[in-house]
Design a protein around this motif. Structure first.
Motif, short mmCIF file in Angstrom:
data_model
loop_
_atom_site.label_atom_id
_atom_site.label_comp_id
_atom_site.label_asym_id
_atom_site.label_seq_id
_atom_site.Cartn_x
_atom_site.Cartn_y
_atom_site.Cartn_z
N GLN A 142 0.81 -1.22 0.00
CA GLN A 142 0.00 0.00 0.00
C GLN A 142 0.84 1.27 0.00
O GLN A 142 0.34 2.35 0.26
CB GLN A 142 -0.90 0.01 1.23
N ALA A 151 -8.06 -0.58 -6.62
CA ALA A 151 -8.04 -0.74 -5.16
C ALA A 151 -8.38 -2.17 -4.76
O ALA A 151 -7.75 -2.74 -3.87
CB ALA A 151 -9.03 0.24 -4.53
N MET A 211 -15.22 -6.73 13.82
CA MET A 211 -14.32 -5.59 13.97
C MET A 211 -12.91 -5.93 13.50
O MET A 211 -12.25 -5.13 12.83
CB MET A 211 -14.30 -5.14 15.42
N THR A 222 -12.78 -5.83 9.77
CA THR A 222 -12.67 -4.52 9.12
C THR A 222 -11.22 -4.04 9.11
O THR A 222 -10.85 -3.23 8.28
CB THR A 222 -13.53 -3.46 9.83
N MET A 267 -8.78 -5.79 8.29
CA MET A 267 -8.11 -6.39 7.14
C MET A 267 -8.29 -5.57 5.87
O MET A 267 -7.52 -5.70 4.93
CB MET A 267 -8.67 -7.79 6.88
N ILE A 268 -9.36 -4.75 5.83
CA ILE A 268 -9.64 -3.97 4.63
C ILE A 268 -8.57 -2.89 4.47
O ILE A 268 -8.41 -2.04 5.34
CB ILE A 268 -11.02 -3.29 4.72
N PRO A 269 -7.84 -2.89 3.36
CA PRO A 269 -6.82 -1.86 3.19
C PRO A 269 -7.46 -0.48 3.04
O PRO A 269 -8.55 -0.35 2.47
CB PRO A 269 -6.10 -2.26 1.90
N PHE A 270 -6.77 0.53 3.54
CA PHE A 270 -7.27 1.90 3.48
C PHE A 270 -7.48 2.35 2.04
O PHE A 270 -8.38 3.13 1.74
CB PHE A 270 -6.28 2.83 4.19
N THR A 271 -6.67 1.82 1.12
CA THR A 271 -6.78 2.22 -0.28
C THR A 271 -8.15 1.90 -0.87
O THR A 271 -8.57 2.54 -1.82
CB THR A 271 -5.69 1.52 -1.12
N VAL A 272 -8.84 0.90 -0.32
CA VAL A 272 -10.17 0.54 -0.83
C VAL A 272 -11.20 1.59 -0.43
O VAL A 272 -12.06 1.97 -1.22
CB VAL A 272 -10.59 -0.86 -0.32
N ILE A 273 -11.12 2.05 0.81
CA ILE A 273 -12.19 2.92 1.30
C ILE A 273 -11.87 4.40 1.17
O ILE A 273 -12.76 5.23 1.31
CB ILE A 273 -12.55 2.58 2.77
N MET A 274 -10.63 4.75 0.88
CA MET A 274 -10.26 6.17 0.97
C MET A 274 -11.04 7.06 0.00
O MET A 274 -11.44 8.16 0.36
CB MET A 274 -8.75 6.36 0.79
N ILE A 275 -11.28 6.57 -1.22
CA ILE A 275 -11.96 7.43 -2.20
C ILE A 275 -13.48 7.47 -1.98
O ILE A 275 -14.05 8.56 -1.95
CB ILE A 275 -11.53 7.04 -3.62
N PRO A 276 -14.14 6.31 -1.77
CA PRO A 276 -15.57 6.42 -1.41
C PRO A 276 -15.80 7.25 -0.14
O PRO A 276 -16.84 7.88 -0.01
CB PRO A 276 -15.98 4.96 -1.18
N GLN A 277 -14.82 7.24 0.78
CA GLN A 277 -14.96 8.06 1.98
C GLN A 277 -15.14 9.54 1.63
O GLN A 277 -15.91 10.24 2.27
CB GLN A 277 -13.75 7.88 2.90
N VAL A 329 -10.20 0.65 15.88
CA VAL A 329 -10.23 -0.77 16.20
C VAL A 329 -8.91 -1.24 16.82
O VAL A 329 -8.91 -2.00 17.78
CB VAL A 329 -10.57 -1.59 14.94
N LEU A 382 -1.80 11.35 3.84
CA LEU A 382 -2.81 10.94 2.86
C LEU A 382 -4.22 11.35 3.28
O LEU A 382 -5.00 11.82 2.44
CB LEU A 382 -2.71 9.42 2.65
#
Lengths: 300, 299
Positions: A235, A276, B132, B135, B137-147, B172, B232
């Motif tokens: 990442q 992603a 919890m 969650t 395990m989910i990389p930040f790169t997946v959620i950063m843009i929808p956030q 968490v 970031l």
């Protein structure tokens, strides 16, 4: 469990505790739902959208699997695979950091003057601001920069395909070495001195003690550093991005900056989401391998 | 007679052996010290160069290591000058605003969840905990843009709120760490509070919180360092330059002043942005290093 239910008082308390337990977890549950779970759903949905991010998500056109095609085999595939390759080359520092970390920890573990001061000095780069030190490295490795002046060379570090990755590796190594050293130092200090003394009395050589007693004790830390190193490495964003922006000209774009590029410059959020999730799957694979190895260890 | 002699020889031998071991140890220590010192010089070189360069006139930036003439002009420029889009003092306000309240609320909220997980029995506890952990395990790169989109819906993008509000719902990792710490505190203490008629809130705020203060403080410090240095998050979620945190200001300034004349100011800005972190590290160095050692022993 059964006993508690059979007691009327226990049941009443149990209800109260149920309610209080959930209440105490409520803030973090809400946080996860809004800021993690909901974005995950949006991210999954946006993989099939032609979405610029400027319109509402439900106004975006559904285009099926086109984003996947463009990323894996189509017009963006070259950039995508290059970015993944670049990301992996920036992990070269992981084994180097572990090896140097063991050696430094062995040195600092000796009873001698200054060991504690060294610990702090080597750890200091770890807490520095990534922006500040990356800009520092940018200025030091520029064409007329401090490194070239120091060695009297004129090397174009930041514009070269290979050298720019060397600089990123040096930067991450420099910033993370104190951490791996500290971890190994903790590992060395957890080795029981009784065991080593006993081995010494039995006439075992220093090398043999290191191989048979110290090394196995350091195995969990090595494993932990390797796994967290790979997860972080997959990442990686800050260091290469601040050093050379997207790095399109000199092959320094990473998978994470690929995602940010398609969000910020290209406004193709569907493409960014596919990138992603591809990255996420790699992270999941590493996690599962880690869990599998962890489980096998527990059996023995 | 012979036996006595050989015993004497043995004693002399072992004395010699001990003495030679001592000198050997001393030699090894000296060699190790020299290697560690050389390494430390390499490690410190960039930071020392940064400090010296921020006090140099720009003509001397790459020509000398020590400043020939000391000048504070670069520091004056980054606080009050016209070249910098958002002055550093404003950056300090923004950075403090986006870290200090966040860190305190985040740690207390996380402690509440950790208390529930470690000391209360409630239905679905284990399932909730697994979710919890999942969650994480989910990389930040997946959620950063929808956030960014979620923050836009919630109207958090005007100003610094998007980097403040989400973190106030707890973290968490912190829950996980504090839960582990709470397991080390005997249940009898919370049970005793219950028997004395203290409600759950009293038990949590006047018994549990004071007990885990050291762990809370450590988590606050670590979270402060992490949030202060974060790049970031603010890059994605802070849109107006008047709300830029220090890392954004420094990188913005460095991008706009790439020439030689900008180097002392860029280094001064980088240096100044790190001063609070260095102070915190100097003050709590033992705690910070101790917590890393703790996680190493567990891992």
């Amino acid at each position: 469990m059964l006993l508690e239910v059979s007691k009327p008082k226990g049941r009443r308390l149990g209800w109260k505790e149920n309610y209080v337990g959930w209440l105490y977890c409520l803030p973090i549950i809400i946080g996860i739902l809004i800021f993690t779970a909901f974005p995950i759903i949006l991210s999954l949905y946006s993989t099939v959208l032609d979405w610029s991010g400027f319109q509402e998500i439900f106004d975006a056109k559904v285009i099926g699997f086109d984003n996947f095609k463009t990323v894996f085999t189509g017009i963006y595939s070259k950039t995508f695979w290059k970015a993944l390759g670049n990301t992996i080359t920036m992990m070269v520092q992981i084994p180097i950091s572990m090896l140097l970390g063991v050696l430094l920890a062995l040195g600092m573990n000796r009873k001698m003057a200054g060991a504690k001061v060294f610990r702090v000095l080597y750890y200091l780069p770890c807490i520095t601001s990534v922006v500040a030190v990356t800009i520092l490295f940018n200025r030091m490795f520029s064409l007329n920069g401090a490194i070239n002046s120091l060695f009297g060379k004129e090397i174009n570090w930041l514009q070269d395909d290979v050298l720019v990755k060397v600089v990123v590796n040096i930067l991450i190594l420099w910033k993370g070495l104190g951490y791996s050293t500290l971890m190994y130092l903790a590992g060395l200090q957890s080795v029981s001195t009784d065991q080593i003394e006993a081995a010494k009395i039995d006439g075992a050589s220093g090398a043999k003690i290191f191989l048979k007693i110290t090394m196995p004790a350091l195995y969990p830390i090595t494993f932990y550093l390797l796994v967290t190193g790979i997860m972080g490495g997959l990442q990686i964003f800050n260091e290469p991005f601040i050093l050379v922006k997207y790095g399109l000209a000199n092959n320094a774009m990473t998978s994470a900056s690929f995602i940010y590029y398609f969000y910020n410059e290209s406004a193709r959020l569907g493409v960014a989401a596919v990138g992603a999730w591809a990255l996420a799957i790699l992270v999941f694979i590493v996690t599962f391998i880690q869990m599998a190895i962890d489980n096998r260890k527990e059996k023995y | 007679m012979e036996a006595e002699n050989s015993a004497k020889i043995a004693v002399v031998n072992s004395n010699q052996k001990q003495a030679s071991m001592k000198t050997r140890n001393r030699i090894i220590n000296t060699v190790v010290f020299i290697i560690l010192a050389a390494g430390a010089i390499v490690m410190m070189y960039p930071l020392v160069w940064m400090i010296f360069t921020s006090f140099k006139p720009y003509t001397d930036v790459y020509t000398t290591f020590f400043p020939r003439h000391w000048t504070g002009a670069a520091f004056k420029e980054i606080f009050t000058g016209e070249k910098i889009r958002t002055p550093m003092w404003r950056g300090f306000i923004n950075s403090i605003l986006t870290t200090v309240p966040v860190v305190i609320v985040q740690v207390i909220v996380s402690a509440m969840a950790a208390f529930a997980f470690a000391k209360l029995k409630f239905k679905g506890k284990n399932a909730l905990f697994m979710v919890m952990l999942g969650t994480m395990m989910i990389p930040f790169t997946v959620i950063m843009i929808p956030q960014v989109y979620v923050f836009k819906i919630l109207g958090l993008l005007n100003g610094p709120l998007a980097v403040i509000i989400p973190k106030m719902f707890g973290a968490v990792m912190t829950v996980f760490f504090l839960r582990q710490f709470l397991y080390g505190i005997p249940d009898s203490l919370t049970e005793a509070a219950k028997l004395d008629g203290a409600g759950y809130n009293r038990t949590f705020f006047s018994v549990v919180l004071p007990l885990i203060m050291p762990a809370l403080a450590t988590q606050c410090i670590l979270s402060f360092i992490g949030n202060w240095n974060d790049y970031l998050g603010p890059l994605l979620y802070i849109q107006g330059s008047e709300w830029y945190t220090l890392p954004l200001i420094v990188s913005d300034f460095a991008n706009n002043n790439g020439g030689l004349d900008g180097v002392p100011e860029t280094m001064a800005a980088s240096l100044v942005s790190m001063i609070p972190i260095i102070i915190v590290f100097a003050a709590f160095q033992k705690k910070i290093i101790g917590s890393i050692v703790f996680s190493a022993v567990k891992g």
